[in-house]
Design a protein around this motif. Structure first.
Motif, PDB file in Angstrom:
ATOM      1  N   GLU A 127     -26.969  -0.437   7.213  1.00 23.51           N
ATOM      2  CA  GLU A 127     -28.408  -0.302   6.809  1.00 23.51           C
ATOM      3  C   GLU A 127     -28.205   0.049   5.259  1.00 23.51           C
ATOM      4  N   LEU A 128     -28.972  -0.736   4.549  1.00 23.88           N
ATOM      5  CA  LEU A 128     -29.220  -0.588   2.866  1.00 23.88           C
ATOM      6  C   LEU A 128     -30.662  -0.554   2.691  1.00 23.88           C
ATOM      7  N   THR A 129     -30.947   0.235   1.778  1.00 25.72           N
ATOM      8  CA  THR A 129     -32.439   0.363   1.181  1.00 25.72           C
ATOM      9  C   THR A 129     -32.576  -0.718   0.277  1.00 25.72           C
ATOM     10  N   VAL A 130     -33.827  -1.049   0.028  1.00 25.10           N
ATOM     11  CA  VAL A 130     -34.286  -2.390  -0.648  1.00 25.10           C
ATOM     12  C   VAL A 130     -33.761  -2.083  -2.041  1.00 25.10           C
ATOM     13  N   GLU A 131     -33.738  -0.710  -2.412  1.00 22.35           N
ATOM     14  CA  GLU A 131     -33.236  -0.545  -3.655  1.00 22.35           C
ATOM     15  C   GLU A 131     -31.852  -0.861  -3.987  1.00 22.35           C
ATOM     16  N   GLN A 132     -30.925  -0.469  -2.857  1.00 21.08           N
ATOM     17  CA  GLN A 132     -29.620  -0.828  -3.056  1.00 21.08           C
ATOM     18  C   GLN A 132     -29.208  -2.421  -2.922  1.00 21.08           C
ATOM     19  N   VAL A 133     -29.965  -2.929  -2.354  1.00 16.70           N
ATOM     20  CA  VAL A 133     -29.850  -4.556  -2.380  1.00 16.70           C
ATOM     21  C   VAL A 133     -30.227  -5.219  -3.570  1.00 16.70           C
ATOM     22  N   VAL A 134     -31.340  -4.761  -4.171  1.00 12.29           N
ATOM     23  CA  VAL A 134     -31.553  -5.253  -5.738  1.00 12.29           C
ATOM     24  C   VAL A 134     -30.607  -4.872  -6.489  1.00 12.29           C
ATOM     25  N   ALA A 135     -30.156  -3.571  -6.694  1.00 14.75           N
ATOM     26  CA  ALA A 135     -29.259  -3.228  -7.418  1.00 14.75           C
ATOM     27  C   ALA A 135     -27.819  -3.832  -7.314  1.00 14.75           C
ATOM     28  N   ALA A 136     -27.354  -4.039  -6.193  1.00 18.72           N
ATOM     29  CA  ALA A 136     -26.195  -4.941  -5.965  1.00 18.72           C
ATOM     30  C   ALA A 136     -26.325  -6.255  -6.646  1.00 18.72           C
ATOM     31  N   ALA A 137     -27.646  -6.921  -6.201  1.00 23.47           N
ATOM     32  CA  ALA A 137     -27.844  -8.481  -6.619  1.00 23.47           C
ATOM     33  C   ALA A 137     -27.874  -8.532  -8.209  1.00 23.47           C
ATOM     34  N   ARG A 138     -28.568  -7.580  -8.693  1.00 22.93           N
ATOM     35  CA  ARG A 138     -28.798  -7.466 -10.114  1.00 22.93           C
ATOM     36  C   ARG A 138     -27.580  -7.258 -10.786  1.00 22.93           C
ATOM     37  N   GLY A 139     -26.498  -6.317 -10.208  1.00 26.05           N
ATOM     38  CA  GLY A 139     -25.455  -6.024 -10.687  1.00 26.05           C
ATOM     39  C   GLY A 139     -24.583  -7.218 -10.937  1.00 26.05           C
ATOM     40  N   VAL A 140     -24.420  -8.354  -9.801  1.00 29.73           N
ATOM     41  CA  VAL A 140     -23.479  -9.385  -9.829  1.00 29.73           C
ATOM     42  C   VAL A 140     -24.221 -10.393 -10.762  1.00 29.73           C
ATOM     43  N   ALA A 141     -25.436 -10.457 -11.135  1.00 26.52           N
ATOM     44  CA  ALA A 141     -26.144 -11.421 -11.722  1.00 26.52           C
ATOM     45  C   ALA A 141     -25.855 -10.767 -13.334  1.00 26.52           C
ATOM     46  N   GLY A 142     -25.707  -9.706 -13.580  1.00 25.31           N
ATOM     47  CA  GLY A 142     -25.729  -9.180 -14.926  1.00 25.31           C
ATOM     48  C   GLY A 142     -24.070  -9.405 -15.323  1.00 25.31           C
ATOM     49  N   ARG A 143     -23.217  -8.948 -14.320  1.00 23.59           N
ATOM     50  CA  ARG A 143     -21.972  -9.330 -14.756  1.00 23.59           C
ATOM     51  C   ARG A 143     -21.308 -10.414 -14.901  1.00 23.59           C
ATOM     52  N   LEU A 144     -21.929 -11.560 -14.318  1.00 27.82           N
ATOM     53  CA  LEU A 144     -21.497 -12.867 -14.315  1.00 27.82           C
ATOM     54  C   LEU A 144     -22.398 -13.744 -15.214  1.00 27.82           C
ATOM     55  N   ARG A 145     -23.102 -12.788 -16.004  1.00 23.35           N
ATOM     56  CA  ARG A 145     -24.294 -13.399 -16.907  1.00 23.35           C
ATOM     57  C   ARG A 145     -25.046 -14.655 -16.585  1.00 23.35           C
ATOM     58  N   LEU A 146     -25.408 -14.489 -15.324  1.00 19.10           N
ATOM     59  CA  LEU A 146     -26.445 -15.529 -14.691  1.00 19.10           C
ATOM     60  C   LEU A 146     -27.877 -15.459 -15.338  1.00 19.10           C
ATOM     61  N   GLY A 147     -28.268 -16.675 -15.443  1.00 20.49           N
ATOM     62  CA  GLY A 147     -29.575 -16.718 -16.186  1.00 20.49           C
ATOM     63  C   GLY A 147     -30.352 -17.958 -15.892  1.00 20.49           C
ATOM     64  N   PRO A 148     -31.713 -17.910 -16.217  1.00 18.76           N
ATOM     65  CA  PRO A 148     -32.434 -19.366 -15.967  1.00 18.76           C
ATOM     66  C   PRO A 148     -31.979 -20.518 -15.687  1.00 18.76           C
ATOM     67  N   GLY A 149     -30.613 -20.743 -16.715  1.00 20.26           N
ATOM     68  CA  GLY A 149     -29.993 -22.164 -16.726  1.00 20.26           C
ATOM     69  C   GLY A 149     -29.056 -22.326 -15.388  1.00 20.26           C
ATOM     70  N   ASP A 150     -28.781 -21.259 -14.402  1.00 20.44           N
ATOM     71  CA  ASP A 150     -27.709 -21.302 -13.744  1.00 20.44           C
ATOM     72  C   ASP A 150     -28.430 -21.724 -12.341  1.00 20.44           C
ATOM     73  N   THR A 151     -27.519 -22.465 -11.438  1.00 27.53           N
ATOM     74  CA  THR A 151     -27.790 -22.848 -10.201  1.00 27.53           C
ATOM     75  C   THR A 151     -26.511 -22.435  -9.333  1.00 27.53           C
ATOM     76  N   GLY A 152     -26.825 -21.669  -8.335  1.00 25.42           N
ATOM     77  CA  GLY A 152     -25.541 -21.349  -7.483  1.00 25.42           C
ATOM     78  C   GLY A 152     -25.564 -22.255  -6.185  1.00 25.42           C
TER      79      GLY A 152
END
Length: 450
Positions: A127-152
């Motif tokens: 079980e994860l809090t909403v804050e943990q899930v968002v932090a994990a997702a934002r952490g991945v996006a930031g480290r991979l330098r994902l942006g509006p031009g990216d499609t996964g």
């Protein structure tokens, strides 16, 4: 997010989530209650999580299991309600049969619930809090330098960490979009990659192997790809190289767990470099490799301990550390080599070693496309080595054993070598090593190498 031919943005999903919240509030009350969410529709799944995860515990469940499997999951996390689609799906049928039974246990906290893969036993709820899930997702996006031009390109099932947090949520929080498409339909997958031109893909080694085969034999192209990333297990150096050459993009190994989503460690983006086959350096978590007494190790194999804000609270020890059960080695520079699960270690007459050692050497042979080593019970030695191989060309047992003996000590040489058309794996693409001998025995199209 692309679903059913339409691209969804995060604002559109937020509007849809508001409508779902209004519709469900009279039925669910103010909460918190434990809800099972079971659907293959990515937009519906994410919008529902956005609607209710702040108030209720949302447990992501595979919509296509057996009644026995649902009973097993319910023993760990009994649902107060099941939100599923489409009608007459296996989970809908199970929920209707179970109607009226009252869930027991402690009142859950709001957030997201995910089941572990069950590779070492019965699935357990994380079980994860909403804050943990968002932090994990934002952490991945930031480290991979994902942006509006990216499609996964999302290949994995969405009811697990890699599918939901990394491939679905991370790009949307970065302003981009995600195309959800499985590998069971190679024709439509080619249409998707041509139409949406995904720029990155995160998946498991098993699914990346299938993707590579589709490219080699079916002409699958990924013209827009700029990055591939594996995280449910590290790619072998050979597979990492093959993927990079075939798709013309950097290929990164990362390390993550259901209990620590997003990533724990990762190889860096170019132009930085790391050793092939490792999982790089710690990113969203602090990492320590320790011996059985809890002493920190450098340059030696030990259990990986992790600590950080994205680690599930219930998984932490009193000191805040999660003992992962994974084995690894950290060098003097801090780079982490993931050896494998401690449960998978083969004990050959008292000498213990990781099956990945055997696999890495087997895949160096030009005839071997994929290899999985596993323990086989032996009355005198405790365990001996079995090896399952997917072959791209003919090779004899004698030739393959000679190749292995050129790199490994005799105790690590497989006694059983089976040729298979594909390596058996669970629905998440993970290899069940402790059950491999049993799984191979049940397959009609396997054979011992002559």
């Amino acid at each position: 997010m692309a679903a059913a031919g339409r691209a969804w943005s995060m604002p559109e999903l937020a509007d849809r989530a508001a409508g779902i919240a209004r519709a469900l509030r009279p039925r669910l009350g103010d909460g918190p209650r434990r809800l099972w969410l079971a659907t293959t529709a990515a937009d519906e799944l994410l919008a529902t999580v956005l609607a209710v995860a702040g108030t209720h515990s949302c447990v992501l469940v595979d919509p296509d299991l057996t009644p026995y499997e649902y009973d097993t999951l319910a023993a760990a996390a009994p649902p107060a309600a099941v939100l599923a689609g489409p009608a007459r799906s296996p989970v809908q049928t199970w929920a209707q049969r179970r109607a009226g039974s009252a869930p027991g246990g402690v009142v859950p906290a709001p957030g997201l619930g995910l089941f572990t893969s069950g590779t070492t036993g019965r699935p357990t709820l994380v079980e994860l809090t909403v804050e943990q899930v968002v932090a994990a997702a934002r952490g991945v996006a930031g480290r991979l330098r994902l942006g509006p031009g990216d499609t996964g390109l999302a290949l994995n099932e969405l009811n697990h960490t890699l599918g939901f947090v990394t491939t679905l949520l991370a790009p949307l929080l970065a302003g981009g979009r995600t195309v959800v498409r499985g590998l069971h339909e190679p024709g439509p997958l080619g249409v998707v990659t041509a139409t949406y031109r995904p720029t990155w893909c995160a998946s498991s080694p098993t699914l990346f192997r299938r993707l590579l085969r589709l490219a080699d034999t079916g002409g699958l192209a990924m013209p827009g790809i700029r990055l591939l990333r594996a995280s449910s297990a590290p790619l072998t150096p050979v597979l990492q190289q093959r993927l990079g050459e075939r798709f013309g993009a950097p290929v990164l190994n990362a390390y993550a767990m259901t209990e620590a989503p997003g990533e724990i460690a990762s190889q860096p983006l170019p132009p930085a470099a790391s050793r092939p086959g490792t999982v790089g350096w710690p990113t969203l978590c602090e990492v320590s490799v320790r011996d059985a007494a809890g002493r920190e190790l450098t340059g030696a194999t030990g259990e990986i301990w992790v600590r950080g804000p994205t680690v599930a609270h219930d998984a932490r020890g009193p000191d805040g550390w999660l003992r992962t059960g994974d084995l690894g080695i950290r060098d003097a520079g801090g780079e982490l080599n993931l050896i494998g699960r401690s449960d998978d270690v083969i004990n050959y007459g008292g000498k213990k070693f990781a099956p990945q050692e055997v696999e890495a050497v087997a895949e160096l042979h030009p005839a071997v496309v994929e290899a999985v080593a596993f323990p086989v019970h032996d009355d005198s030695l405790g365990e001996k080595v079995g090896l399952a191989v997917v072959l791209g060309a003919d090779v004899s047992r004698r030739e393959l054993r000679a190749h292995l003996l050129g790199h490994l000590s005799p105790g690590k040489i497989p006694q059983m070598i089976r040729s298979v058309p594909a390596i058996p794996a669970n629905r998440r693409g993970k290899v069940l090593r402790r059950r491999m001998a049993q799984l191979l025995a049940a397959l009609p199209d396997t054979r011992e190498l002559p």
